[in-house]
Design an enzyme around this catalytic site. Sequence first.
Site, short mmCIF file in Angstrom:
data_model
loop_
_atom_site.label_atom_id
_atom_site.label_comp_id
_atom_site.label_asym_id
_atom_site.label_seq_id
_atom_site.Cartn_x
_atom_site.Cartn_y
_atom_site.Cartn_z
N ASP A 140 0.83 -1.19 0.00
CA ASP A 140 0.00 0.00 0.00
C ASP A 140 0.87 1.25 0.00
OD1 ASP A 140 -2.22 -1.66 0.18
OD2 ASP A 140 -2.30 -1.53 2.38
N LYS A 141 0.31 2.35 -0.44
CA LYS A 141 1.05 3.61 -0.53
C LYS A 141 1.76 3.94 0.78
CE LYS A 141 0.32 8.61 -0.94
NZ LYS A 141 -0.68 9.70 -1.09
#
Length: 312
Positions: A140-141
């Site tokens: 995820d970011k």
Amino acid sequence: MNRLVILEVPAEDRGKRLDAWLAGEMEGISRSRVRQLLDEGLVTLFEGTRPKANYRLRGGEKIRVSLPEPARLEVRPEPITLDILYEDEDIIVVNKPQGMVVHPAPGNEHGTLVNALLYHCGDLSGINGILRPGIVHRLDKDTSGILVAAKNDAAHRGLAAQVKAHSMKRVYLALVHGTVAEPRGRIEAPIGRHPVDRQRMAVTGKNSREAITHYRVLEQFEGYSLLEVRLETGRTHQIRVHMAYLGHPVVGDPRYGPRRSPFNLPGQLLHAGCLGFNHPVRGDYLEFTAPPPPVFLQVLENLRREKRGEGK
């Protein structure tokens, strides 16, 4: 040319708001995007009327949604610094910083890991298409840590087979809310799209896939626990969803945890600290480790000082 989608409202959904219902029924379409489509007159009832977002469903009506074709993204190499842990002619292993998106998507066309990899490597495997070249697994970011990318199709197939067989070693550090009672545990709970908010995942029995997470408590603090977490499967947001399901969301997680983030964090304190796999071409086992980013380490140090009575 727009793509036409026709949906029929089941009787049991009578009384629901149209915007919430459409967001739950249409894969990859957020509620805000649904409202935009409604404002642009791209959602109509079969009798031709254009309903508003707060239209209450009667049940049985048919709804037309005219979806514009997405703009084609062009992925360009960008000179972005990479923390490279290993590289050869087949693969590259990097320590991704918190805040970096892995691959381009609408709204995140630049500054991604793929943009950086294309600049550094010149070429990547093409199995996942132009937007995700070389990407076998994702982070995820706002999850930091180790990720491997494939430079050619043979390497990509070899790595993807290990991901599918659950033989790739993936170990994370996670700081979670609350005191986790059991010193270790196994979470087996299926994960699928949230029935209303399509931007979120949830533990659900509907349109879900098997998800298994193992955890071990490393340290306990006042109101927090530091865990070592190992993925057996790799579903979207798996650790974040499973820990929230247990009642111990990851600290700083804006989507599955408290709305107000403690410690003024830029994102969740979740770090992929260990990655192990067989080289996809040579066959020998490789394992890499990387420490958490400074913001994670600083929070831990502050909690340890408070635990020792130094911060009070």
